[in-house]
Every structure is written in structure tokens, then in C-alpha cells.
Write a protein that holds these residues in place. Structure first.
Motif, PDB file in Angstrom:
ATOM      1  N   THR A  94     -11.941   5.114   8.326  1.00 13.14           N
ATOM      2  CA  THR A  94     -11.946   4.209   6.594  1.00 13.14           C
ATOM      3  C   THR A  94     -12.451   4.273   5.699  1.00 13.14           C
ATOM      4  OG1 THR A  94     -11.051   2.889   8.371  1.00 13.14           O
ATOM      5  CG2 THR A  94     -11.052   2.174   6.480  1.00 13.14           C
ATOM      6  N   VAL A 110      -5.958   5.167   4.855  1.00 11.50           N
ATOM      7  CA  VAL A 110      -7.170   4.590   5.077  1.00 11.50           C
ATOM      8  C   VAL A 110      -6.226   3.305   5.957  1.00 11.50           C
ATOM      9  CG1 VAL A 110      -8.315   2.614   3.791  1.00 11.50           C
ATOM     10  CG2 VAL A 110      -7.906   4.986   2.969  1.00 11.50           C
ATOM     11  N   ASP A 136      -1.872   6.493   0.479  1.00 12.12           N
ATOM     12  CA  ASP A 136      -3.550   5.921   0.745  1.00 12.12           C
ATOM     13  C   ASP A 136      -3.117   5.801   2.439  1.00 12.12           C
ATOM     14  OD1 ASP A 136      -4.085   4.863  -1.500  1.00 12.12           O
ATOM     15  OD2 ASP A 136      -4.162   3.577  -2.508  1.00 12.12           O
ATOM     16  N   ASN A 173      -9.799  -2.476  -3.297  1.00 11.94           N
ATOM     17  CA  ASN A 173      -9.709  -1.483  -3.925  1.00 11.94           C
ATOM     18  C   ASN A 173      -8.071  -0.359  -3.774  1.00 11.94           C
ATOM     19  OD1 ASN A 173      -8.365   0.844  -5.600  1.00 11.94           O
ATOM     20  ND2 ASN A 173      -9.051   0.368  -7.023  1.00 11.94           N
ATOM     21  N   VAL A 174      -8.180   0.150  -2.207  1.00 13.94           N
ATOM     22  CA  VAL A 174      -6.830   0.355  -1.754  1.00 13.94           C
ATOM     23  C   VAL A 174      -6.098  -0.272  -0.956  1.00 13.94           C
ATOM     24  CG1 VAL A 174      -6.561   1.762   0.609  1.00 13.94           C
ATOM     25  CG2 VAL A 174      -8.218   2.199  -0.600  1.00 13.94           C
ATOM     26  N   MET A 181     -11.744   9.388  -1.631  1.00 15.62           N
ATOM     27  CA  MET A 181     -11.337   8.930  -2.950  1.00 15.62           C
ATOM     28  C   MET A 181     -11.932   8.443  -3.113  1.00 15.62           C
ATOM     29  SD  MET A 181      -7.488   8.294  -1.033  1.00 15.62           S
ATOM     30  CE  MET A 181      -7.629   6.073  -0.454  1.00 15.62           C
ATOM     31  N   ARG A 231     -13.169   5.373  -3.414  1.00  7.48           N
ATOM     32  CA  ARG A 231     -12.351   3.490  -3.998  1.00  7.48           C
ATOM     33  C   ARG A 231     -12.491   2.778  -2.942  1.00  7.48           C
ATOM     34  NH1 ARG A 231      -6.155   5.228  -3.823  1.00  7.48           N
ATOM     35  NH2 ARG A 231      -5.891   2.826  -4.143  1.00  7.48           N
ATOM     36  N   CYS A 281     -11.943   6.215   2.525  1.00  3.67           N
ATOM     37  CA  CYS A 281     -12.660   5.960   0.508  1.00  3.67           C
ATOM     38  C   CYS A 281     -13.991   7.189   0.023  1.00  3.67           C
ATOM     39  CB  CYS A 281     -13.022   4.349   1.337  1.00  3.67           C
ATOM     40  SG  CYS A 281     -11.906   2.849   2.058  1.00  3.67           S
ATOM     41  N   ILE A 341       0.419  -0.899   0.143  1.00  4.20           N
ATOM     42  CA  ILE A 341       0.007  -0.216   0.117  1.00  4.20           C
ATOM     43  C   ILE A 341       1.088   1.294  -0.344  1.00  4.20           C
ATOM     44  CG2 ILE A 341      -1.516   1.584   1.313  1.00  4.20           C
ATOM     45  CD1 ILE A 341      -3.311  -1.722   2.410  1.00  4.20           C
ATOM     46  N   PHE A 356      -2.065   0.846  -5.457  1.00  6.81           N
ATOM     47  CA  PHE A 356      -1.741   1.891  -6.201  1.00  6.81           C
ATOM     48  C   PHE A 356      -0.946   2.913  -5.568  1.00  6.81           C
ATOM     49  CE2 PHE A 356      -4.084   6.262  -5.927  1.00  6.81           C
ATOM     50  CZ  PHE A 356      -5.006   6.067  -7.159  1.00  6.81           C
TER      51      PHE A 356
END
Lengths: 464, 97
Positions: free
Chosen positions: A253, A213, A210, A266-267, A260, A262, A257, A206, A272
Motif C-alpha cells: 500500500t 492501493v 486507485d 487522499n486515495v 503516486m 499521494r 502511495c 475510489i 480521485f
């Protein structure tokens, strides 16, 4: 129930009430500090009540642990700079998780030698160990990334998903084995190692942007670990407080998300920011030029503005420029310029990161605006001053379906009459995406370290 | 499924809902102190650590317990103090004490 047990139970109830009221008071900045103190008092009451329980025979080892913990905690809280707050929270999450895991281990060995625990007890011991260990190793990696000790980019490696699967299956297999037959310390050892590895593997891929998150998720997990430990030792205070924290982390959290656009999956699995997506959606840097600006010219733009909106980002934290930002705002305010700050939910490395830094620099909190509060005001702003922010002002998020940040709500900095972007160089931001805002005809780039540029700006504004 | 476990599950679920209700109303302005403050609350696991350490179940348990006490106490003390340090900086007017 003896009188002592009843009193202890009441003390736990009071502590839980203090935690809840403390959190409620955290809803307004005025009462927040009192809320935190109330919460701390609740903890003190719960600790004292526990020390009075009849199960505790020996106090010497407890005293040792308490002294070490108090000293370490007090030192950390004093020593950490405000810019290092994300690492600090990450580390503390890890410590909480590790403590719960150690309790699970102690409880394991208590029952392993005997006839074995009941089914629900063995499951909760293993769950406490799993969540606690994942929280610990995951937090250490996250804190390392934030501190720059571990590679901050999204690290990918071959066979990533198969390896994750093997680890997950190992945890499942050893876990089931232990539930059936508890007395195998070696199997328990494998279970612990696999849990620790899982924590590392889930944070390593990660990327730094990010991290908000991940920190929120680990915060939630540290609470859930405590709640699970509460099931093991049959203590409602642990269950209540742990689940409060678990819920808090889940909400944060989710907010991160959404901010963003997302999904959590996905995170966690999107890796990313591992590579630079050069010129996504045809917005290639080639053929486009940015227009630099010198501090004297920028100062004139700012000094004769009516409304200036400052957009801080991680770059401000890196160069510790929050005090210089405040000084510039003061100089502008002296000249009758209205200054507001626009804070994107994911600016920085943890939720609310920018607010804390600006509060440290004595910026009154009623000048700090959330994205929804301020986005309509950009069109009236004479200057949007962007300090070390990038992806949160990238207009490609609105329409460019090929952009990795497509759909992410952004600050409408491009609606301002003039845009000044303070940036170290033309390197892309953390998501590794080209930002077309920099090539906008209203945009001027002020290159250099944020703090140095701000100091120059302040001097120039003074002499305008 | 014992009755005690069931009532613990009730408490767990209801406390989660309470947490959702309370935390949703905390403004983004205070999200960092919220994290560090709730972080300190998760140090509540220290209560279990104290019981494990003090009840003399054997040397191994005591060592694990002391480690847990030290880590959880760091979590509690560090979390509350750093939250307080942050919250005292939030002021409505410049220079306000």
C-alpha cells in the motif's frame, strides 16, 4: 500438554517457518516458484495437524467444506485470464475476510448464551468481525469495479462524510454495548451490518486508477482479520501468518502511495477521478493539435531505431495486447533493435500487473525495468512506444502545481527522441487529466485498438 | 490482561516486523505473485474454521464453520495455484522451460 498437542504445536511452527522461507524465496524470480510451493506445503502440514487435534469430533461437515473450497479454488485459478488477476486477488481477499468474520460469528454465539467471554476475548471477537466484514464487502465492491460490474469511476454522493461518520459511530456504539453486555444477538447483527456497509462505503468512492492501493489495503486487512481470529481461538499459527500478510499488504500500500505521491488518506477520501479535469493548469486541448501517424510510418521509425523503450499501461491489458507486443519486439530484435520495457509501479490495476502480463507473453524478465532503473535511458532511446499508458508519462506531474497528479514520479518518456503513443481515442486517462505529452512536438499518435494497431505494425515492420 | 494474551501480542508485533523486513526486499517484478501468494497465506484462518466446524458446538456454529471452511479453502487453493501459474511464466530467456 499431551504428546499430541506438542506435535501439533510443532507442526504449526514448521508451517510458520515455511511461510517465512517461502516469502524470502519470493525475493528472486529463480526461487520464487519453489518458495510458493514450500509455503503451500506449510499450509498442508498445518491443516493436517489441525485435523488431528482432539477437539475435532465430526469430520463429515469438514470434508464437505474442504471439497467445495478445493473445487472452487482450483476452478478459479485455472479459469481466470491473466488480465483478470486483480479481480481474482480481490475476490480471494474477500473470501479470506469472510471466513474470519464467520469464525467471529460462531465464537460469538458460543459465548453469547453462557456467562459471556472475558474482556479481551469479546474485544478480539468484535475486531475480527469488523475487519473481516469490511474486508469482505470492500473486496466484493473492488472486484466488481475491476470486472466492470460496478461503476469504475469514483462514485460520490451527497453527505458522504456525515454518512461515513454515522456508520463509524454505529459500529463504535454497538461494539461498546456488546463489550459491556455480550448476550444481545440483535445488537451483534447491527454491528455486522454496519461493518459491511462501512466496507462498501470506503471502496465505492475510489476510482479505478486507485485500485492498486485498495487491493493492497484489502490484502493487508484480510491478513489482519486472520491474525485477530488467531487471538480469538488462541492459535499462534494464525497470528504469525496473519500478521505477515498484514505487513506485506501495508508495505505494498505504501509503495503504491509513494508511486503516486499521494497519502493513503487522499486515495481513500480524495474521490480521485470522479470528474474530468479539463485543461488543468492551462494545458487546454483547445488550440493544440495532436499529430497522428500511420502504421507504415511508425514501423519505419521503429525498424531503424537502435533502442526502443516500450511503456505498457492498463490499455494493453484491456485489449489483451501483451502477445502482440512481444511479437513486435521479436521482429524488432531480429533487425538488431534493442527493446526494453519500462514499468511504472502503478501501471495497471494492481502492483506488478504489467510484469505478469508480459511474462505470460514470454517476455524474458530481464527486459522488464523498474522506473528507477530505466528513467535515465529514455534520453538515449530513439523511440518511446507508449501502449495504453497515460498518467504515468504525463510531464505535468513534474512542474504543474495545479495538476492533480503533481509530484507523482513519472517515466521520462518525453526525453526520448521520438514518442509514439498508441491510444484508442483522445479521451483523457483514468485520472481524467489532459496529457500534454500528446501535444509534444516529438509525439505522434497511433489511434486505434492496441492489439489491432500492433498487428498492423508487426506486418509493416516485416516488410520494411 | 492475561499472560497468554501478552505473549500472543509479542508474537503479533514481532511477526509484523519480520513481515516488513522480508517483504521490502521483494522486487516490483514479483509484486503480483507476492499479493496472490500472501493472499493464500491469509487463508490460514481455515485452521480456526476447521476447529469450529469439527467440535460440534451446535448446528448454527457448524453451518457458520462449514461456510468458513469452504471460503478459506477457496482462498488457500485458489491463491497458491494461481500464484504457481503466474510464477512458472517468469523466465529469464525466451523459450526457457
Amino acid at each position: 500438554m499431551t504428546l499430541r498437542e506438542i506435535l501439533i504445536a510443532f507442526a504449526y511452527m514448521m508451517a510458520a517457518a515455511c511461510f517465512v522461507i517461502g516469502l524470502i524465496w519470493l525475493q528472486t524470480p529463480k526461487r520464487a516458484r519453489a518458495g510458493n510451493i514450500l509455503s503451500a506445503l506449510g499450509m498442508l502440514v498445518a491443516i493436517i495437524a489441525t485435523l488431528l487435534s482432539k477437539e475435532i469430533i465430526d469430520y463429515s461437515m469438514i470434508a464437505l467444506g474442504l471439497v467445495i473450497g478445493t473445487a472452487a479454488g482450483a476452478w478459479m485459478a485455472r479459469a481466470v485470464p491473466m488480465t483478470g488477476m486483480p479481480q481474482m486477488v480481490g475476490l480471494l481477499n474477500g473470501f479470506g475476510g469472510a471466513a474470519s468474520a464467520l469464525i467471529a460469528a460462531a465464537e460469538y454465539f458460543r459465548y453469547a448464551s453462557g456467562t459471556g467471554p472475558t474482556l479481551d476475548l469479546s474485544i478480539t471477537i468484535l475486531l475480527t468481525m469488523l475487519i473481516g466484514a469490511v474486508t469482505f464487502s470492500g473486496s466484493m465492491i473492488a472486484a466488481g469495479k475491476l470486472q466492470g460490474v460496478v461503476n469504475e469511476r469514483a462514485v460520490t454522493y451527497p453527505f458522504q462524510q456525515p454518512i461515513n461518520l454515522v456508520i463509524a459511530l454505529t459500529i463504535l456504539a454497538t461494539g461498546v454495548y456488546l463489550v459491556v453486555d455480550f448476550g444481545h444477538p440483535w445488537v451483534f447483527g447491527y454491528f455486522i451490518i454496519a461493518s459491511l456497509v462501512l466496507g462498501v462505503l470506503f471502496t465505492i468512492p475510489i476510482g479505478g486508477a486507485d485500485m492498486p492501493v485498495v487491493i493492497c489495503l484489502l490484502n493487508s486487512l484480510s491478513g489482519l482479520a486472520a491474525a485477530m481470529a488467531g487471538f480469538v481461538v488462541k492459535n499462534n499459527a494464525l497470528i504469525i501468518s496473519g500478521s505477515l500478510v498484514g505487513a506485506s499488504g501495508i508495505i505494498l500500500t505504501q509503495i503504491m502511495c509513494w508511486a503516486m505521491n499521494r497519502s493513503l488518506a487522499n486515495v481513500l477520501f480524495g474521490a480521485f477521478g470522479s470528474t474530468v479535469v479539463a485543461g488543468a493548469g492551462g494545458q487546454s486541448a483547445a488550440g493544440k493539435t495532436v499529430r497522428p501517424i500511420q502504421p507504415d510510418e511508425a514501423a519505419i521509425l521503429l525498424a531503424y531505431a537502435q533502442l526502443v523503450i516500450i511503456v505498457p499501461g492498463y490499455g494493453m491489458a484491456v485489449s489483451q495486447a501483451q502477445h502482440a507486443v512481444r511479437q513486435l519486439a521479436d521482429e524488432l530484435a531480429k533487425r538488431g533493435v534493442t527493446v526494453k520495457y519500462a514499468i511504472h509501479p502503478v501501471a495497471g490495476r494492481m502492483p506488478g500487473h504489467m510484469n505478469v502480463l508480459l511474462a505470460e507473453a514470454n517476455v524474458p524478465y530481464d527486459q522488464l525495468y523498474d522506473m528507477d532503473q530505466i528513467n535515465d535511458e529514455f534520453q538515449r532511446a530513439d523511440v518511446a512506444l507508449i501502449i495504453g499508458a497515460n498518467d504515468v508519462v504525463n510531464p505535468a506531474a513534474r512542474y504543474d502545481r495545479s495538476s492533480p497528479i503533481y509530484g507523482m514520479p513519472i517515466l521520462n518518456a518525453d526525453h526520448a527522441k521520438n514518442i509514439i503513443v498508441m491510444k484508442r481515442s483522445m479521451n483523457p486517462g483514468f485520472a481524467g487529466i489532459e496529457n500534454e505529452l500528446f501535444y509534444n512536438e516529438k509525439t505522434r499518435m497511433l489511434f486505434g485498438d492496441a492489439k489491432e494497431s500492433l498487428t498492423k505494425l508487426i506486418n509493416e515492420v516485416k516488410s520494411v | 490482561m492475561t499472560e497468554a494474551l501478552l505473549s500472543s501480542l509479542y508474537i503479533f508485533v514481532l511477526a509484523m516486523f519480520l513481515g516488513f523486513a522480508v517483504i521490502t526486499k521483494v522486487p516490483p517484478l514479483l509484486h503480483t505473485p507476492l499479493m496472490s501468494g500472501s493472499n493464500a497465506i491469509s487463508g490460514v484462518t481455515i485452521l480456526a474454521a476447521l476447529l469450529v466446524t469439527g467440535s460440534q458446538q451446535g448446528p448454527l456454529q457448524t453451518i457458520l464453520g462449514v461456510l468458513a471452511v469452504a471460503l478459506a479453502m477457496t482462498n488457500v487453493v485458489g491463491g497458491y495455484l494461481v500464484t504457481d501459474r503466474m510464477l512458472q511464466m517468469f523466465k529469464k530467456k525466451p523459450g526457457e522451460k
